[in-house]
Write a protein that holds these residues in place. Structure first.
Motif, PDB file in Angstrom:
ATOM      1  N   SER A 133      -2.139   1.324  -4.516  1.00  0.00           N
ATOM      2  CA  SER A 133      -1.445   0.215  -4.062  1.00  0.00           C
ATOM      3  C   SER A 133      -0.386   0.117  -5.338  1.00  0.00           C
ATOM      4  O   SER A 133      -0.610  -0.251  -6.214  1.00  0.00           O
ATOM      5  N   LEU A 134       0.822  -0.664  -4.911  1.00  0.00           N
ATOM      6  CA  LEU A 134       1.725  -0.343  -5.363  1.00  0.00           C
ATOM      7  C   LEU A 134       1.993  -2.344  -5.965  1.00  0.00           C
ATOM      8  O   LEU A 134       2.037  -2.296  -5.463  1.00  0.00           O
TER       9      LEU A 134
ATOM     10  N   PRO B 288       0.644  -1.224  -0.171  1.00  0.00           N
ATOM     11  CA  PRO B 288      -0.279  -0.232  -0.018  1.00  0.00           C
ATOM     12  C   PRO B 288       0.782   1.279  -0.126  1.00  0.00           C
ATOM     13  O   PRO B 288       2.266   1.245   0.846  1.00  0.00           O
ATOM     14  N   LEU B 289       0.420   2.736  -0.490  1.00  0.00           N
ATOM     15  CA  LEU B 289       1.112   3.152  -0.324  1.00  0.00           C
ATOM     16  C   LEU B 289      -0.289   4.879   0.153  1.00  0.00           C
ATOM     17  O   LEU B 289      -1.037   5.013  -0.928  1.00  0.00           O
ATOM     18  N   GLY B 290      -0.468   4.859   1.106  1.00  0.00           N
ATOM     19  CA  GLY B 290      -1.195   6.121   1.682  1.00  0.00           C
ATOM     20  C   GLY B 290      -3.003   5.293   1.418  1.00  0.00           C
ATOM     21  O   GLY B 290      -2.964   3.963   1.169  1.00  0.00           O
TER      22      GLY B 290
ATOM     23  N   GLU C  35      -8.116  -7.031  -6.525  1.00  0.00           N
ATOM     24  CA  GLU C  35      -8.621  -6.914  -5.334  1.00  0.00           C
ATOM     25  C   GLU C  35      -8.148  -5.544  -4.292  1.00  0.00           C
ATOM     26  O   GLU C  35      -8.291  -5.075  -3.564  1.00  0.00           O
ATOM     27  N   SER C  36      -7.499  -4.513  -5.542  1.00  0.00           N
ATOM     28  CA  SER C  36      -6.806  -2.999  -5.171  1.00  0.00           C
ATOM     29  C   SER C  36      -8.277  -2.191  -4.793  1.00  0.00           C
ATOM     30  O   SER C  36      -8.323  -1.432  -4.215  1.00  0.00           O
TER      31      SER C  36
ATOM     32  N   ALA D  17      -4.659   1.005  -8.548  1.00  0.00           N
ATOM     33  CA  ALA D  17      -3.273  -0.151  -8.803  1.00  0.00           C
ATOM     34  C   ALA D  17      -2.239   0.368  -9.395  1.00  0.00           C
ATOM     35  O   ALA D  17      -2.527   0.484 -10.681  1.00  0.00           O
ATOM     36  N   ILE D  18      -1.003   0.541  -8.684  1.00  0.00           N
ATOM     37  CA  ILE D  18       0.614   1.080 -10.084  1.00  0.00           C
ATOM     38  C   ILE D  18       1.497  -0.397 -10.423  1.00  0.00           C
ATOM     39  O   ILE D  18       1.593  -0.754  -9.366  1.00  0.00           O
TER      40      ILE D  18
END
Length: 172
Positions: free
Chosen positions: A117-118, A111-113, A158-159, A164-165
């Motif tokens: 999500s990365l 997760p990013l913040g 599931e993001s 989603a990156i």
């Protein structure tokens, strides 16, 4: 360039908090042959390349991730998997991460913040002709191309509300 990256990331960390700021290096982190063995005459130069990137991450206060590229796998050489495992240990010992680690293909979702999500992939795993972690003896969570594509599809599904990156060296 790395100083400018660290300065910009530092400003973002101050404004957004460290949990919301990351620096990701998308492969070929140690050009041209990856992190060679400790007794190799070019090892000091290899370490210097990685350490300058790690210093930029540390100076910024952001989280740091290193995605492997073909050159990090010994530019496709026979010892590529070993080279990638060395880099994973070296980077981890200095407070950052190679993702996916140890030559595993991924995906690894971080997760990013609250809004992103990365999704990390080691695309060189797909292309590497030499030894690599695959099949029943693999220590990786995904052990075949089919496993990777299924896990990637699941990660994207599931993001949820997060963006989603996909983080990879090669284009998908």
């Amino acid at each position: 360039l790395l100083d400018a990256l660290a300065a910009d990331a530092s400003e973002r960390v101050a404004a957004l908090g460290a949990a919301n700021v990351a620096i990701a290096f998308l492969g070929d982190n140690v050009y041209p042959h990856g992190l060679r063995a400790p007794d190799h005459p070019e090892r000091v130069q290899d370490e210097s390349r990685l350490l300058s990137q790690l210093d930029a991450v540390r100076a910024s206060g952001a989280r740091g991730w290193f995605v492997p590229g073909n050159h990090d796998w010994e530019n496709g050489g026979e010892a590529g998997w070993e080279t990638q495992q060395r880099a994973t240990r070296f980077v981890a010992a200095r407070g950052a991460r190679v993702v996916p680690p140890n030559g595993c293909p991924g995906p690894v979702v971080l997760p990013l913040g609250a809004s992103a999500s990365l999704v990390f992939l080691d695309t060189q795993w797909w292309l590497h002709a030499g030894p690599k972690p695959q099949g029943d003896d693999s220590p990786c969570a995904t052990r075949s191309e089919r496993d990777v594509t299924a896990a990637l599809a699941q990660a994207l599904r599931e993001s949820g509300d997060r963006h989603a990156i996909v983080m990879a060296h090669h284009p998908l």
